[in-house]
Every structure is written in structure tokens, then in C-alpha cells.
Design an enzyme around this catalytic site. Sequence first.
Site, PDB file in Angstrom:
ATOM      1  N   HIS A  70       0.867  -1.194   0.000  1.00 57.15           N
ATOM      2  CA  HIS A  70       0.000   0.000   0.000  1.00 57.15           C
ATOM      3  C   HIS A  70       0.898   1.236   0.000  1.00 57.15           C
ATOM      4  CE1 HIS A  70      -3.816  -2.181   0.409  1.00 57.15           C
ATOM      5  NE2 HIS A  70      -3.008  -3.106   0.880  1.00 57.15           N
ATOM      6  N   GLU A  77      10.422   0.718   9.459  1.00 57.67           N
ATOM      7  CA  GLU A  77      10.432  -0.642  10.000  1.00 57.67           C
ATOM      8  C   GLU A  77      11.717  -0.917  10.773  1.00 57.67           C
ATOM      9  OE1 GLU A  77      10.676  -3.694   7.017  1.00 57.67           O
ATOM     10  OE2 GLU A  77       9.867  -5.239   8.331  1.00 57.67           O
ATOM     11  N   ARG A 167      -8.200   8.466   3.610  1.00 64.98           N
ATOM     12  CA  ARG A 167      -8.616   8.007   2.277  1.00 64.98           C
ATOM     13  C   ARG A 167      -7.839   6.737   1.892  1.00 64.98           C
ATOM     14  NH1 ARG A 167      -7.901  11.495  -3.285  1.00 64.98           N
ATOM     15  NH2 ARG A 167      -9.378  10.308  -4.564  1.00 64.98           N
ATOM     16  N   ARG A 176      -8.522  -5.316   2.287  1.00 66.23           N
ATOM     17  CA  ARG A 176      -7.958  -6.262   3.265  1.00 66.23           C
ATOM     18  C   ARG A 176      -8.969  -6.766   4.281  1.00 66.23           C
ATOM     19  NH1 ARG A 176      -3.539  -7.866   0.476  1.00 66.23           N
ATOM     20  NH2 ARG A 176      -2.254  -6.092  -0.126  1.00 66.23           N
TER      21      ARG A 176
HETATM   22  C1  LIG Z   1      -6.764 -10.112  -2.224  1.00 66.56           C
HETATM   23  C2  LIG Z   1      -5.511  -9.510  -2.800  1.00 66.56           C
HETATM   24  C3  LIG Z   1      -4.668 -10.296  -3.568  1.00 66.56           C
HETATM   25  C4  LIG Z   1      -3.507  -9.747  -4.119  1.00 66.56           C
HETATM   26  N1  LIG Z   1      -2.684 -10.538  -4.861  1.00 66.56           N
HETATM   27  C5  LIG Z   1      -1.544 -10.037  -5.372  1.00 66.56           C
HETATM   28  C6  LIG Z   1      -0.654 -10.848  -6.148  1.00 66.56           C
HETATM   29  O1  LIG Z   1      -0.900 -12.021  -6.360  1.00 66.56           O
HETATM   30  N2  LIG Z   1       0.506 -10.303  -6.619  1.00 66.56           N
HETATM   31  C7  LIG Z   1       0.803  -8.971  -6.405  1.00 66.56           C
HETATM   32  O2  LIG Z   1       1.833  -8.508  -6.861  1.00 66.56           O
HETATM   33  N3  LIG Z   1      -0.022  -8.181  -5.675  1.00 66.56           N
HETATM   34  C8  LIG Z   1      -1.169  -8.667  -5.156  1.00 66.56           C
HETATM   35  N4  LIG Z   1      -1.994  -7.856  -4.403  1.00 66.56           N
HETATM   36  C9  LIG Z   1      -1.584  -6.484  -4.127  1.00 66.56           C
HETATM   37  C10 LIG Z   1      -2.396  -5.474  -4.975  1.00 66.56           C
HETATM   38  O3  LIG Z   1      -2.144  -5.652  -6.370  1.00 66.56           O
HETATM   39  C11 LIG Z   1      -2.035  -4.037  -4.576  1.00 66.56           C
HETATM   40  O4  LIG Z   1      -0.660  -3.804  -4.830  1.00 66.56           O
HETATM   41  C12 LIG Z   1      -2.289  -3.760  -3.106  1.00 66.56           C
HETATM   42  O5  LIG Z   1      -3.557  -4.238  -2.732  1.00 66.56           O
HETATM   43  C13 LIG Z   1      -2.202  -2.261  -2.845  1.00 66.56           C
HETATM   44  O6  LIG Z   1      -3.357  -1.646  -3.384  1.00 66.56           O
HETATM   45  P1  LIG Z   1      -3.287  -0.204  -4.040  1.00 66.56           P
HETATM   46  O7  LIG Z   1      -2.323  -0.156  -5.163  1.00 66.56           O
HETATM   47  O8  LIG Z   1      -4.726   0.184  -4.342  1.00 66.56           O
HETATM   48  O9  LIG Z   1      -2.780   0.673  -2.789  1.00 66.56           O
HETATM   49  P2  LIG Z   1      -1.781   1.951  -2.802  1.00 66.56           P
HETATM   50  O10 LIG Z   1      -0.467   1.537  -3.325  1.00 66.56           O
HETATM   51  O11 LIG Z   1      -1.832   2.483  -1.394  1.00 66.56           O
HETATM   52  O12 LIG Z   1      -2.428   2.922  -3.811  1.00 66.56           O
HETATM   53  C14 LIG Z   1      -3.653   3.604  -3.493  1.00 66.56           C
HETATM   54  C15 LIG Z   1      -4.259   4.096  -4.792  1.00 66.56           C
HETATM   55  O13 LIG Z   1      -3.395   5.087  -5.365  1.00 66.56           O
HETATM   56  C16 LIG Z   1      -3.388   4.939  -6.778  1.00 66.56           C
HETATM   57  N5  LIG Z   1      -2.021   4.596  -7.197  1.00 66.56           N
HETATM   58  C17 LIG Z   1      -0.970   4.300  -6.396  1.00 66.56           C
HETATM   59  N6  LIG Z   1       0.133   4.087  -7.131  1.00 66.56           N
HETATM   60  C18 LIG Z   1      -0.227   4.223  -8.407  1.00 66.56           C
HETATM   61  C19 LIG Z   1       0.461   4.096  -9.638  1.00 66.56           C
HETATM   62  N7  LIG Z   1       1.749   3.777  -9.707  1.00 66.56           N
HETATM   63  N8  LIG Z   1      -0.206   4.323 -10.774  1.00 66.56           N
HETATM   64  C20 LIG Z   1      -1.522   4.640 -10.750  1.00 66.56           C
HETATM   65  N9  LIG Z   1      -2.250   4.765  -9.628  1.00 66.56           N
HETATM   66  C21 LIG Z   1      -1.612   4.558  -8.466  1.00 66.56           C
HETATM   67  C22 LIG Z   1      -4.395   3.843  -7.120  1.00 66.56           C
HETATM   68  O14 LIG Z   1      -5.648   4.453  -7.333  1.00 66.56           O
HETATM   69  C23 LIG Z   1      -4.423   3.021  -5.857  1.00 66.56           C
HETATM   70  O15 LIG Z   1      -5.633   2.281  -5.677  1.00 66.56           O
HETATM   71  C24 LIG Z   1      -3.167  -8.387  -3.877  1.00 66.56           C
HETATM   72  C25 LIG Z   1      -4.025  -7.620  -3.086  1.00 66.56           C
HETATM   73  C26 LIG Z   1      -5.186  -8.161  -2.564  1.00 66.56           C
HETATM   74  C27 LIG Z   1      -6.082  -7.304  -1.698  1.00 66.56           C
END
Ligand SMILES: Cc1cc2nc3c(=O)[nH]c(=O)nc-3n(C[C@H](O)[C@H](O)[C@H](O)COP(=O)(O)OP(=O)(O)OC[C@H]3O[C@@H](n4cnc5c(N)ncnc54)[C@H](O)[C@@H]3O)c2cc1C
Length: 222
Positions: A70, A77, A167, A176
Site C-alpha cells: 500500500h 520498519e 482516504r 484487506r
Molecule cells: C486479495 C488480494 C490479492 C492480491 N494478490 C496479489 C498478487 O498475487 N501479486 C501482487 O503482486 N499483488 C497482489 N496484491 C496487491 C495489490 O495488487 C495491490 O498492490 C495492493 O492491494 C495495494 O493496493 P493499491 O495499489 O490500491 O494501494 P496503494 O499503493 O496504497 O495505492 C492507493 C491508490 O493510489 C493509486 N495509485 C498508487 N500508485 C499508483 C500508480 N503507480 N499508478 C496509478 N495509480 C496509483 C491507485 O488508485 C491506488 O488504488 C493483492 C491484493 C489483494 C487485496
Amino acid sequence: MNVDLVDWMGSDESIVQAARVSSGTTGSWAANKGLINMLARDRHGSPFEAVILQFKVDVPLFVAREWFRHRIGSFNEVSGRYKVLEPVFYVPNGGRPLKQIGKPGAYTFEHGTQTQVDIVEFAHKAGAVEAWHLYQEMLDAGIAKEVARNVLPLSLYTSFYWTVNLRSAMNFLSLRWAHKDAKVPTFPLYEIEQAAVKVESYASQIAPEAMKSFNTNGRIAP
Ligand SMILES: Cc1cc2nc3c(=O)[nH]c(=O)nc-3n(C[C@H](O)[C@H](O)[C@H](O)COP(=O)(O)OP(=O)(O)OC[C@H]3O[C@@H](n4cnc5c(N)ncnc54)[C@H](O)[C@@H]3O)c2cc1C
């Protein structure tokens, strides 16, 4: 697993103030509640960034590596390069579902038999004890901490600070926690879901109306 709120900034009122600057209006508390609900419903997300939460989190490494995905938030850490790590390991208890049924993205889980619970407990404990022994043996032989730690398993606990706006925390919670009110399904890891429940409990204390609106609008991050 521990999730403690160590600091925060803002409240429901901060969200209202941030939103109302655009129109220069004020409103009653009833109107403000309606405004927060409209912001959540119509995904006017930026006012929710006015609330900042800081957590101290103690979870196993396999949970932390999911958490760190995220990106909208800040992490600090504990370092296994600078500090001798503590021998604290995660051992799933009988409440942790053990059998995975289905396909990636659409799993369901079932509880294991007593034999399966026992082997999981035995394997986690035996693996942790052996790995810790080897870690100590390398440290005693003068090997650098950053090399010796390589043998430690994903069940080892780590600690970090997570500073996140509301947000982004809602985005975390939408992904999650497989919540009954979620409009979009998710299939989170059991352990990170346990931690997410604690995150939401704190968020609901700091910004109750915002979190209520998040829930009544299907837990879609604004
Ligand atoms: C059930 C589950 C299974 C998953 N399985 C896998 C897996 O098998 N392999 C894997 O690699 N990951 C996996 N993930 C991780 C997932 O792909 C996301 O990386 C993770 O949930 C973080 O979400 P996010 O990018 O929305 O959050 P954040 O990184 O906090 O981003 C928040 C929001 O900001 C925007 N944002 C952030 N960065 C960017 C960017 N570079 N470009 C455009 N918009 C951006 C998007 O709108 C995003 O939703 C899994 C997640 C879940 C919940």
C-alpha cells in the site's frame, strides 16, 4: 498481532472544513453529516486526506510484505541489519482456516482437521527453533546481522510505524477486509484481515461519521 494507534491528526470536522473551503459555506452538524456521506458516495476523496493516522504495527513478515504494497502511506520498519532480531514467531492457532478450496482470486477456506492443526503447529515451531538456532550460530561466529538474518522464516515478527491518511486507509480496508457490506468482493489473507479489523476500529473512533459513510456506501474507497 498488535495494531496500536500512536498518533493522529484531524476528525470528521477536518473533513467538513476541507470540503467546505470550496464553497465558503458552513452548515449544521446534520448538514455536515450529509456532506460527509455525499463525499463518500460520490467519491470526492481528497477531503478524507485531512485525517492522518499513525499506527505501530507488530505482525509476521508475511503480513508486513502485503501491507507494504500500500504505497500511499509511510513506513518505518525495524532493521535486521542494525539490530539483533527478537525470537518472536507466528504460530497459527486452531482458529486459522487451513484448507484452501477453489482457484486464485476466488478461494474459500475451511478449518483443518485436528491432525492438520497439529502438523501446522509442529512445523511452524520446529522451523522457527531451527532457524533461530542457525541465526544465533552465525552471529556467534562473527557473521554480520544482515547476512545471518537470511535464514529466518516469514513467520518472524517485524515492527513498523504506518502513517496513513484516512482516504488511503479506506483503500486498505476495502481490500484487506472481506466485509459483509462491501459492494466489491475481496479475498484477503486471514492474518492481514485480523489486523485490518483493528485499523478500522481506531479509524472509527477518530472519524466516526466518515467511517460510517464508507460502510453505508459499500466500502468503496472515495
Ligand atoms: C486479495 C488480494 C490479492 C492480491 N494478490 C496479489 C498478487 O498475487 N501479486 C501482487 O503482486 N499483488 C497482489 N496484491 C496487491 C495489490 O495488487 C495491490 O498492490 C495492493 O492491494 C495495494 O493496493 P493499491 O495499489 O490500491 O494501494 P496503494 O499503493 O496504497 O495505492 C492507493 C491508490 O493510489 C493509486 N495509485 C498508487 N500508485 C499508483 C500508480 N503507480 N499508478 C496509478 N495509480 C496509483 C491507485 O488508485 C491506488 O488504488 C493483492 C491484493 C489483494 C487485496
